[in-house]
Structure formats: C-alpha cells, structure tokens
Design a protein around this motif. Structure first.
Motif, PDB file in Angstrom:
ATOM      1  N   GLU A 115       0.845  -1.175  -0.113  1.00 46.85           N
ATOM      2  CA  GLU A 115       0.009  -0.052   0.216  1.00 46.85           C
ATOM      3  C   GLU A 115       0.938   1.247  -0.028  1.00 46.85           C
ATOM      4  N   GLY A 116       2.078   1.189  -0.059  1.00 47.28           N
ATOM      5  CA  GLY A 116       3.120   2.253  -0.229  1.00 47.28           C
ATOM      6  C   GLY A 116       3.696   2.903   1.149  1.00 47.28           C
ATOM      7  N   PHE A 117       3.541   1.867   2.042  1.00 49.39           N
ATOM      8  CA  PHE A 117       4.271   2.433   3.444  1.00 49.39           C
ATOM      9  C   PHE A 117       5.605   1.841   3.455  1.00 49.39           C
ATOM     10  N   SER A 118       6.625   2.151   4.288  1.00 47.27           N
ATOM     11  CA  SER A 118       7.976   1.511   4.339  1.00 47.27           C
ATOM     12  C   SER A 118       8.066   0.782   5.624  1.00 47.27           C
ATOM     13  N   VAL A 119       8.444  -0.624   5.416  1.00 44.07           N
ATOM     14  CA  VAL A 119       8.519  -1.390   6.689  1.00 44.07           C
ATOM     15  C   VAL A 119       9.913  -1.772   7.095  1.00 44.07           C
ATOM     16  N   THR A 120      10.409  -1.563   8.087  1.00 43.54           N
ATOM     17  CA  THR A 120      11.829  -2.085   8.525  1.00 43.54           C
ATOM     18  C   THR A 120      11.626  -3.287   9.359  1.00 43.54           C
ATOM     19  N   PHE A 121      12.145  -4.562   8.764  1.00 43.38           N
ATOM     20  CA  PHE A 121      11.963  -5.889   9.393  1.00 43.38           C
ATOM     21  C   PHE A 121      13.414  -6.090  10.191  1.00 43.38           C
ATOM     22  N   LEU A 122      13.436  -5.744  11.537  1.00 46.18           N
ATOM     23  CA  LEU A 122      14.590  -6.007  12.435  1.00 46.18           C
ATOM     24  C   LEU A 122      14.999  -7.341  12.487  1.00 46.18           C
ATOM     25  N   ALA A 123      16.266  -7.471  12.503  1.00 49.14           N
ATOM     26  CA  ALA A 123      17.061  -8.823  12.560  1.00 49.14           C
ATOM     27  C   ALA A 123      17.129  -9.016  14.066  1.00 49.14           C
ATOM     28  N   PRO A 124      16.608 -10.328  14.548  1.00 47.61           N
ATOM     29  CA  PRO A 124      17.127 -10.651  16.026  1.00 47.61           C
ATOM     30  C   PRO A 124      18.522 -11.123  16.229  1.00 47.61           C
ATOM     31  N   GLU A 125      18.953 -11.028  17.465  1.00 47.96           N
ATOM     32  CA  GLU A 125      20.370 -11.410  17.866  1.00 47.96           C
ATOM     33  C   GLU A 125      20.326 -13.101  17.674  1.00 47.96           C
ATOM     34  N   LYS A 126      21.461 -13.207  16.871  1.00 47.54           N
ATOM     35  CA  LYS A 126      21.686 -14.794  16.531  1.00 47.54           C
ATOM     36  C   LYS A 126      21.506 -15.448  17.743  1.00 47.54           C
ATOM     37  N   THR A 128      19.727 -16.255  20.490  1.00 43.04           N
ATOM     38  CA  THR A 128      18.818 -16.059  21.319  1.00 43.04           C
ATOM     39  C   THR A 128      17.376 -15.534  20.877  1.00 43.04           C
ATOM     40  N   GLY A 129      17.529 -15.012  19.621  1.00 40.93           N
ATOM     41  CA  GLY A 129      16.293 -14.403  19.153  1.00 40.93           C
ATOM     42  C   GLY A 129      15.939 -13.061  19.663  1.00 40.93           C
ATOM     43  N   GLU A 130      16.561 -12.294  20.721  1.00 42.15           N
ATOM     44  CA  GLU A 130      16.118 -11.053  21.258  1.00 42.15           C
ATOM     45  C   GLU A 130      16.255 -10.082  20.065  1.00 42.15           C
ATOM     46  N   ILE A 131      15.571  -8.989  20.199  1.00 42.23           N
ATOM     47  CA  ILE A 131      15.663  -7.755  19.743  1.00 42.23           C
ATOM     48  C   ILE A 131      16.110  -6.681  20.397  1.00 42.23           C
ATOM     49  N   SER A 135      18.510  -1.457  18.552  1.00 44.43           N
ATOM     50  CA  SER A 135      18.310  -1.419  17.302  1.00 44.43           C
ATOM     51  C   SER A 135      16.951  -0.848  17.039  1.00 44.43           C
ATOM     52  N   VAL A 136      16.208  -0.955  17.892  1.00 45.06           N
ATOM     53  CA  VAL A 136      14.981  -0.272  17.667  1.00 45.06           C
ATOM     54  C   VAL A 136      15.178   1.435  17.523  1.00 45.06           C
ATOM     55  N   ALA A 137      15.983   1.863  18.581  1.00 41.58           N
ATOM     56  CA  ALA A 137      16.428   3.334  18.692  1.00 41.58           C
ATOM     57  C   ALA A 137      16.965   3.839  17.535  1.00 41.58           C
ATOM     58  N   GLU A 138      17.913   3.003  16.909  1.00 46.32           N
ATOM     59  CA  GLU A 138      18.552   3.483  15.760  1.00 46.32           C
ATOM     60  C   GLU A 138      17.867   3.412  14.558  1.00 46.32           C
ATOM     61  N   THR A 139      16.689   2.652  14.630  1.00 44.98           N
ATOM     62  CA  THR A 139      15.968   2.728  13.094  1.00 44.98           C
ATOM     63  C   THR A 139      14.650   3.606  13.129  1.00 44.98           C
ATOM     64  N   SER A 148       6.055  -2.411  16.097  1.00 46.00           N
ATOM     65  CA  SER A 148       5.474  -3.409  16.634  1.00 46.00           C
ATOM     66  C   SER A 148       6.157  -4.649  16.738  1.00 46.00           C
ATOM     67  N   LEU A 149       6.352  -5.013  18.142  1.00 44.51           N
ATOM     68  CA  LEU A 149       7.261  -6.150  18.589  1.00 44.51           C
ATOM     69  C   LEU A 149       6.682  -7.017  19.598  1.00 44.51           C
ATOM     70  N   MET A 150       6.862  -8.103  19.442  1.00 46.67           N
ATOM     71  CA  MET A 150       6.011  -9.287  20.460  1.00 46.67           C
ATOM     72  C   MET A 150       6.410  -9.224  21.917  1.00 46.67           C
ATOM     73  N   LEU A 151       5.716  -9.608  22.693  1.00 45.74           N
ATOM     74  CA  LEU A 151       6.168  -9.844  24.169  1.00 45.74           C
ATOM     75  C   LEU A 151       7.079 -11.132  24.387  1.00 45.74           C
ATOM     76  N   ALA A 152       6.587 -12.224  23.732  1.00 46.45           N
ATOM     77  CA  ALA A 152       7.341 -13.240  23.674  1.00 46.45           C
ATOM     78  C   ALA A 152       6.896 -14.095  22.410  1.00 46.45           C
ATOM     79  N   ASN A 153       8.121 -14.807  21.900  1.00 46.48           N
ATOM     80  CA  ASN A 153       7.767 -15.545  20.604  1.00 46.48           C
ATOM     81  C   ASN A 153       7.372 -16.789  20.873  1.00 46.48           C
ATOM     82  N   ASN A 154       6.322 -17.054  19.603  1.00 45.04           N
ATOM     83  CA  ASN A 154       5.558 -18.337  19.845  1.00 45.04           C
ATOM     84  C   ASN A 154       6.173 -19.468  19.660  1.00 45.04           C
ATOM     85  N   GLU A 155       7.576 -19.528  18.893  1.00 49.15           N
ATOM     86  CA  GLU A 155       8.130 -20.820  18.578  1.00 49.15           C
ATOM     87  C   GLU A 155       9.220 -20.963  19.623  1.00 49.15           C
ATOM     88  N   ILE A 156      10.054 -19.960  19.902  1.00 45.97           N
ATOM     89  CA  ILE A 156      11.119 -20.260  20.620  1.00 45.97           C
ATOM     90  C   ILE A 156      11.006 -19.675  22.303  1.00 45.97           C
TER      91      ILE A 156
END
Ligand code: PLP
Length: 408
Positions: A115-126, A128-131, A135-139, A148-156
């Motif tokens: 729809e024309g928005f730009s989105v940054t998909f942050l990469a987690p730390e290798k 642990t999967g933590e964000i 990295s949020v502050a820099e972006t 939009s970042l989850m409280l806890a991951n559903n897989e790990i």
C-alpha cells in the motif's frame, strides 16, 4: 496417566473447567445481545461483558474503556497495524517490526508495503532471538508511525525487553504495539509500566475459548486513534463493529483473571518441568541443540537457581535433533503431541522463519521440535515424553548412518 499427552500449549490450550463454567449460562439462559438496551436480556449480557472488560483490563493494568474485544489475536494485530498506519498515512509512512514476528503482524506489514508504506523488519540477535532495544532506537526516523514487537515469541519462547523498547518509543513519540499473545497470563505484563500503546491478546492461549481476543488501545498520554477494519453497528466505540461474542468474552475475562493470579506458582512449576524435560532428553541423546535463549539452571533439590535471567517463556522448549527430520520424528511419536515449527504456519514445508532468522541452519531447523508445557502437565507425563522422544530419535538415527555419530 492418560494418553495421548498434550505438550503443544503454545499452539492452543484446553478450556479450563472454571472458564467453561463461567461461559455456559451465556449460551443458553443469558443469551441476550448486549446492544439490546430495552430489556433485561440485553442488560444481563451487557453486565457480563462489562465485568469481563474490567477483568481483562485489570490483568494488564489498563482501564476497561481501553479494551476492544475482537475475534482473536490475528484480528487484534491487524487492527493495530492497519489501524495506526492507515489513519496516519499522510504524516509519514514507516513501520518497524521484526523478522521473527507472528504472520498476523508480518503479513499485515507486507500488505502495508504493497500500500506504499515502508517497513523495517529488524533482525534478531543470533541464537537467542532477542531484539536489541538499541536497534529499535537506531531505526526510528521522523517518519516512523509505529513499532510492533511481540512480548514473547511463539516458537522459541524468547521474551523481549518490552519495557526498554516501550521507553524508547515513548521518548521518541512513536506508537508501540506489542503482540502479547504468548506472554500474557504467563509472565507479568503491565501496559502502564512498559509504555505499551496497543497490545493484542487471545483467549485460546490462556485456557479460554478460541475465536475471542482483545486489543488494548491506550486512551491517555497519548490517546491512540485507529482506523477500524470492520464497519457496521459501531460496537466497541466504533472500532470493531459486530455483535459481541458474549460467552467468548466472558471466557476471556475469566481465563485472564485465573492465569494472571496463578503466574507466580505456575511459572515456577513449568520451569521445573521444562528443566526435567530438557535434562531428561540431553542425558540420553547427543546432538540436541537448544534453539533460543538459555534455560535457567536448577538446584539438585529442584529449586531454580536464583538470579539467572530467564528470557524464555516458562513452558517453552525448542530443540533440534541433529540428523533427524522433524516430520518423521513427529510421525514416530503418536501419543505425545508437540509441533515442529509453528502450528500456525506448519501447512508450509519451508523451514521456520523464526529459526532461520536466529541463524539455525536449514537442516537443524527441519529437525526442530517445539514443546509447550501447560497447566495440567505432570512430571510423570514429562518422563513419558522423554522416553518417547529419545526412542523415536534413536530409531531414526539407526536408519540413517550419517547421523549415528550423534546418537548415544
Ligand atoms: N500472535 C501470536 C504470537 C500467536 O502465537 C498467535 C497464535 O496463533 C496469534 C498471534 C494468532 O492468534 P489467534 O489464533 O487468536 O488469531
């Protein structure tokens, strides 16, 4: 002990009998429509919805007017992401999320890109999967509308530093949504202390019914405005039209109340059971790789080592078995229900996007298994699961000469 044993509580949970009992009258006797303002049937239903709204709000330290009931977290996530972005399109158009989010957020963000928005998909730390909050502050830029970042991951099960990320967003004047589905009712969650502006929850992950969820929408400091997804009768303050699912909402309220009250005892019990599961498996098998954050240790008497930061949901264990195919492993352990990757996306044969994002090699991602321990699991069931998994892995490794070096 009854078979099969259910160890997939990150996918869904059975309805707690206390929740079921609270819901039951609202299917039959108290079936009114809460929007029917002219008679007792409507008033009774409305009172039940009000009480549930209070209970959900209390469980996350919100106020009841900040709770919007939805059909579940997929809808809550969509309402948060599209609701903020589409309303504020003219002011910028940048959204920040992470590559390890649930598809309900990821795919909504991909649609925003179309729809024309730009989105940054942050990469987690290798690993642990933590964000990293930095990295949020820099972006964040002056065009950023939403993080939009989850409280806890559903897989790990990785628990993110939501309070730190919330503080950054607040300081920079950016709205912050968290998909709190997996953490709510399992670890403390406080929208005020964590500076959260929008939060998605769903009843079926906390021993409530499927098809009912909520979105927390901050009313003050700032007052968050959203563009609705559904238009119609103007229910839920115009944010979500549609006759309310009264029994489901009553169930969500009761489930939230019970889960939050039981967090201290239940989280400790689940951590001990998970340690038993992990140690039982690794004592008998080599080539078992833990995916995600480290587990806290345990004392011989069963007490958890104090002071070990637990960055993983209490009941979650995600491991890969070198040299074994996850699907074949599942097929070999019919009476223990677990999942490979995420149940929500397991229709696809691609390796889990979460595991690949945290750097797990493809072969190990395909060899992964997620255990989700829950409210009624016992030590006896865990021991049975250990035995079943160990035997199934050994059988598969015996068939595959390459993997035999990793089998003990
Ligand atoms: N977000 C997360 C983190 C989940 O684990 C799930 C689970 O399915 C969802 C969203 C979707 O929730 P629902 O099934 O209520 O739509």
């Amino acid at each position: 002990m009854q078979l099969p044993i259910y160890l997939d509580h990150n996918a869904t949970t059975p309805v707690d009998p206390r929740v079921f009992e609270a819901m039951a009258p609202y299917f039959t006797k108290a079936f009114g429509n809460p929007s029917s303002r002219g008679h007792v049937f409507g008033w009774e239903a409305e009172a039940a919805v009000d009480a549930a709204r209070e209970a959900v709000a209390r469980a996350m330290n919100a106020s009841s007017k900040e709770i919007v009931f939805t059909s579940g977290a997929t809808e809550s996530d969509n309402l948060a992401v599209f609701g903020v972005a589409r309303l504020h399109r003219e002011t910028g158009g940048h959204v920040i999320t992470a590559s390890t989010e649930h598809p309900a957020v990821l795919d909504a963000c991909r649609q925003l890109e179309r729809e024309g928005f730009s989105v940054t998909f942050l990469a987690p730390e290798k690993g642990t999967g933590e964000i990293a909050p930095e990295s949020v502050a820099e972006t964040i830029t002056d065009r950023t509308l939403l993080v939009s970042l989850m409280l806890a991951n559903n897989e790990i099960g990785t628990i993110h530093r939501i309070a730190a990320i919330g503080a950054i967003c607040r300081e920079r004047g950016v709205l912050f949504h968290t998909d709190a589905v997996q953490g709510f009712g399992k670890i403390p969650f406080d929208v005020a202390a964590m500076n959260v502006d929008l939060a998605s929850i769903t009843a079926h992950k906390i021993y409530g019914p499927k098809g009912t969820g909520a979105l927390y929408v901050r009313a003050r400091h700032p007052h968050v405005r959203l563009q609705p997804l559904l238009f119609g009768g103007g229910h839920e303050r115009g944010l979500r039209s549609g006759t309310l699912n009264v029994p489901g909402i009553v169930g969500l309220g009761k489930a939230a109340e019970i889960a939050v009250a039981e967090i201290p005892e239940e989280s400790r019990r689940l951590r001990l059971l998970r340690r038993r599961l992990h140690d039982g498996i690794t004592a008998r098998l080599d080539g078992v790789v833990l995916n995600g954050a480290a587990l806290p240790g345990s004392e011989p008497d069963g007490a958890l080592v104090a002071g070990v930061a637990d960055r993983r949901l209490p009941g979650n264990l995600n491991v890969s078995f070198a040299g074994v195919d996850g699907e074949a492993l599942l097929a070999g352990m019919k009476d223990v229900a677990v999942s490979t990757g995420s149940a929500c996306t397991s229709a696809s044969l691609a390796p889990s996007h979460v595991l690949t994002s945290i750097g797990v090699p493809k072969e190990l991602a395909h060899a992964s298994m997620r255990f989700g321990l829950g409210r009624w699991n016992t030590a006896e069931e865990v021991d049975y699961a250990v035995e079943t998994v160990v035997r199934a892995v050994q059988r598969l490794r015996e068939k595959s000469p390459l993997a035999q070096a990793s089998s003990r």
